[in-house]
Design a protein around this motif. Structure first.
Motif, PDB file in Angstrom:
ATOM      1  N   UNK A  33       5.835   5.950   0.096  1.00 39.69           N
ATOM      2  CA  UNK A  33       5.500   6.939   1.115  1.00 39.69           C
ATOM      3  C   UNK A  33       5.417   8.307   0.453  1.00 39.69           C
ATOM      4  N   UNK A  34       4.305   8.988   0.647  1.00 41.44           N
ATOM      5  CA  UNK A  34       4.138  10.340   0.128  1.00 41.44           C
ATOM      6  C   UNK A  34       3.987  11.324   1.281  1.00 41.44           C
ATOM      7  N   UNK A  35       4.468  12.551   1.058  1.00 49.53           N
ATOM      8  CA  UNK A  35       4.383  13.592   2.082  1.00 49.53           C
ATOM      9  C   UNK A  35       4.373  14.934   1.385  1.00 49.53           C
ATOM     10  N   UNK A  36       4.230  16.002   2.162  1.00 49.81           N
ATOM     11  CA  UNK A  36       4.099  17.331   1.561  1.00 49.81           C
ATOM     12  C   UNK A  36       5.313  17.708   0.719  1.00 49.81           C
ATOM     13  N   UNK A  37       6.485  17.140   1.029  1.00 51.38           N
ATOM     14  CA  UNK A  37       7.705  17.492   0.300  1.00 51.38           C
ATOM     15  C   UNK A  37       8.071  16.565  -0.832  1.00 51.38           C
ATOM     16  N   UNK A  38       7.270  15.539  -1.075  1.00 50.65           N
ATOM     17  CA  UNK A  38       7.594  14.615  -2.152  1.00 50.65           C
ATOM     18  C   UNK A  38       7.181  13.195  -1.839  1.00 50.65           C
ATOM     19  N   UNK A  39       7.980  12.243  -2.264  1.00 47.75           N
ATOM     20  CA  UNK A  39       7.665  10.842  -2.018  1.00 47.75           C
ATOM     21  C   UNK A  39       8.939  10.015  -2.092  1.00 47.75           C
ATOM     22  N   UNK A  76      -7.254  13.476   3.640  1.00 52.02           N
ATOM     23  CA  UNK A  76      -6.091  14.092   2.991  1.00 52.02           C
ATOM     24  C   UNK A  76      -5.239  13.032   2.294  1.00 52.02           C
ATOM     25  N   UNK A  77      -5.081  11.898   2.959  1.00 51.98           N
ATOM     26  CA  UNK A  77      -4.309  10.806   2.370  1.00 51.98           C
ATOM     27  C   UNK A  77      -4.963  10.316   1.085  1.00 51.98           C
ATOM     28  N   UNK A  78      -6.270  10.124   1.130  1.00 50.22           N
ATOM     29  CA  UNK A  78      -6.994   9.658  -0.052  1.00 50.22           C
ATOM     30  C   UNK A  78      -6.875  10.662  -1.200  1.00 50.22           C
ATOM     31  N   UNK A  79      -6.936  11.950  -0.863  1.00 56.31           N
ATOM     32  CA  UNK A  79      -6.825  12.986  -1.890  1.00 56.31           C
ATOM     33  C   UNK A  79      -5.457  12.960  -2.559  1.00 56.31           C
ATOM     34  N   UNK A  80      -4.462  12.414  -1.868  1.00 58.38           N
ATOM     35  CA  UNK A  80      -3.117  12.300  -2.411  1.00 58.38           C
ATOM     36  C   UNK A  80      -2.821  10.902  -2.951  1.00 58.38           C
ATOM     37  N   UNK A  81      -3.890  10.131  -3.191  1.00 57.91           N
ATOM     38  CA  UNK A  81      -3.744   8.822  -3.804  1.00 57.91           C
ATOM     39  C   UNK A  81      -3.169   7.763  -2.894  1.00 57.91           C
ATOM     40  N   UNK A  82      -3.367   7.924  -1.588  1.00 53.78           N
ATOM     41  CA  UNK A  82      -2.787   6.994  -0.617  1.00 53.78           C
ATOM     42  C   UNK A  82      -3.864   6.158   0.066  1.00 53.78           C
ATOM     43  N   UNK A  84       0.835  -1.198   0.000  1.00 54.32           N
ATOM     44  CA  UNK A  84       0.000   0.000   0.000  1.00 54.32           C
ATOM     45  C   UNK A  84       0.872   1.253   0.000  1.00 54.32           C
ATOM     46  N   UNK A  85       0.250   2.358  -0.334  1.00 54.06           N
ATOM     47  CA  UNK A  85       0.913   3.665  -0.324  1.00 54.06           C
ATOM     48  C   UNK A  85       0.373   4.467   0.850  1.00 54.06           C
ATOM     49  N   UNK A  86       1.255   5.133   1.574  1.00 54.00           N
ATOM     50  CA  UNK A  86       0.823   5.877   2.765  1.00 54.00           C
ATOM     51  C   UNK A  86       1.184   7.353   2.643  1.00 54.00           C
ATOM     52  N   UNK A  87       0.402   8.151   3.341  1.00 49.98           N
ATOM     53  CA  UNK A  87       0.599   9.604   3.397  1.00 49.98           C
ATOM     54  C   UNK A  87       1.043   9.990   4.797  1.00 49.98           C
ATOM     55  N   UNK A  88       2.122  10.726   4.917  1.00 54.60           N
ATOM     56  CA  UNK A  88       2.614  11.179   6.221  1.00 54.60           C
ATOM     57  C   UNK A  88       2.016  12.543   6.510  1.00 54.60           C
ATOM     58  N   UNK A  89       1.213  12.615   7.545  1.00 56.00           N
ATOM     59  CA  UNK A  89       0.547  13.866   7.887  1.00 56.00           C
ATOM     60  C   UNK A  89       1.466  14.737   8.731  1.00 56.00           C
ATOM     61  N   UNK A  90       1.706  15.973   8.275  1.00 55.60           N
ATOM     62  CA  UNK A  90       2.523  16.904   9.059  1.00 55.60           C
ATOM     63  C   UNK A  90       1.674  18.003   9.683  1.00 55.60           C
TER      64      UNK A  90
END
Length: 364
Positions: free
Chosen positions: A320-326, A217-223, A183-189
């Motif tokens: 892993x995706x985050x506000x600064x990239x992946x 927010x994670x879903x909106x970023x495809x995570x 799976x792909x995850x989004x790191x919330x800052x």
């Protein structure tokens, strides 16, 4: 299992149960949390009387007064566990005593009535027994949801004087659909799940409600899931929205964030730690910063990362995706340790691997 505190349950079978062919169709590819079994278990608690009116009955809606305390003050806790049908047809539960203990700990933190562990186990067993036809074979299972909520009707900030405990169940397949190997995850800052002194270690609905905006927010970023950092520094990895997390290092050792009151003490997490150590792996419970994770993934020091929990079992994290990239974990395909632990754990749960820990409890 001890039976010191057992209650006498009244059993009222559903007057119009689901036909066998409809149950069979529901078990082919069940969507998580959408189709429910015919029955539920309920027990009431009132101040001065204790636990009473234990019933196995047809699943039905609750009638709640608009002033019901849970609607205003969120006194509510729950558990998640599964019943399995082994290849030999036997039905079993995985470490149900640990769920009972955690339920009591959650109740204590939320200032709710204390449900004896024996009664919790008796209630779960009663529902599994009456709805055993709903338990899938193969890779499926029957997801069990014991929960308790404040049922007193009043407005005022205090612990309620009435509670309802209930167990419902639904047949389930894989938590993440689509045959994903990772799976792909989004790191919330921006959002945090829990803070020191809060309810992070309790399995209460408020924790999940607070996490939903980050999951959106994670879903909106495809995570598929969100990863939360600590509330104080927004630096240290804690857990996912509904799962604990492990990191597999290049020396084969495992690292996982420590329990310090802000992380749910997952039963799957504890089982993975014990199982891995039994297999000769080194497991360290220590703080791990997001920046270290990103750097270690780039250098190859982190080979694999996986999430674990009752619903998802053991699931690899690939990106892993985050506000600064992946960034990608390892080479994007290596899953050796993750798959090994998943195979061992699910093998024990389903009776395919010898249970040397005494984790499996059969339902007669």
């Amino acid at each position: 299992m001890s039976t010191d505190n057992q209650l006498k349950f009244t059993v009222e079978r559903h007057s119009n149960p689901t036909p066998a062919e409809q149950i069979a169709a529901s078990l082919v590819d069940p969507v998580f949390g959408r189709v429910f079994t015919d029955h539920m278990v309920t027990i009431r608690w009132t101040e001065g009387r204790g636990w009473h009116d234990a019933k196995v009955e047809a699943r039905r809606p609750f009638q709640l007064d608009p002033a019901c305390a849970v609607l205003h003050y969120a006194q509510e806790i729950f558990e998640g566990m599964k019943a399995y049908r082994g290849a030999d047809g036997k039905i079993s539960l995985f470490r149900p005593g640990e769920n009972a203990k955690r339920f009591r700990a959650s109740a204590a933190r939320m200032s709710m009535a204390d449900l004896p562990e024996d009664v919790f186990l008796q209630a779960v067993g009663a529902l599994v027994d009456i709805d055993r036809d709903w338990i899938p074979g193969g890779d499926g299972s029957l997801y069990l949801r014991p929960f308790m909520f404040a049922a007193e009707s009043f407005l005022g900030v205090r612990a309620a004087a009435e509670y309802i405990f209930c167990v419902i169940a639904c047949p389930v397949g894989a938590y993440f659909k689509g045959g994903k190997s990772a799976v792909t995850v989004w790191v919330s800052d921006q959002y945090t799940r829990a803070a020191s002194g809060g309810t992070g270690a309790a399995k209460c609905g408020g924790n999940y409600a607070a996490s939903l905006i980050a999951q959106t927010e994670a879903s909106a970023n495809g995570c598929d899931q969100v990863v939360f950092l600590d509330a104080a520094e927004h630096r240290w990895i804690e857990e996912l929205g509904g799962m604990n997390v492990f990191f597999v290092m290049d020396d084969g050792s495992l690292l996982t964030p420590p329990l310090a009151g802000t992380i749910l003490p997952g039963i799957t997490r504890a089982s993975i730690i014990q199982l891995a150590r039994h297999e000769g792996m080194t497991v360290t419970e220590a703080p791990y910063a997001f920046e270290a994770w990103r750097a270690d993934a780039a250098s190859g020091r982190v080979r694999e990362t996986f999430a674990c929990g009752t619903a998802a079992v053991v699931t690899a994290i690939g990106q892993v995706r985050h506000a600064g990239g992946e960034f990608t974990i390892g080479n994007g395909a290596e899953r050796d340790v993750t798959q090994r632990l998943r195979t061992l754990l699910t093998g024990i749960q389903r009776g395919k691997v010898a249970d040397s820990f005494g984790w499996v409890h059969h339902i007669a």
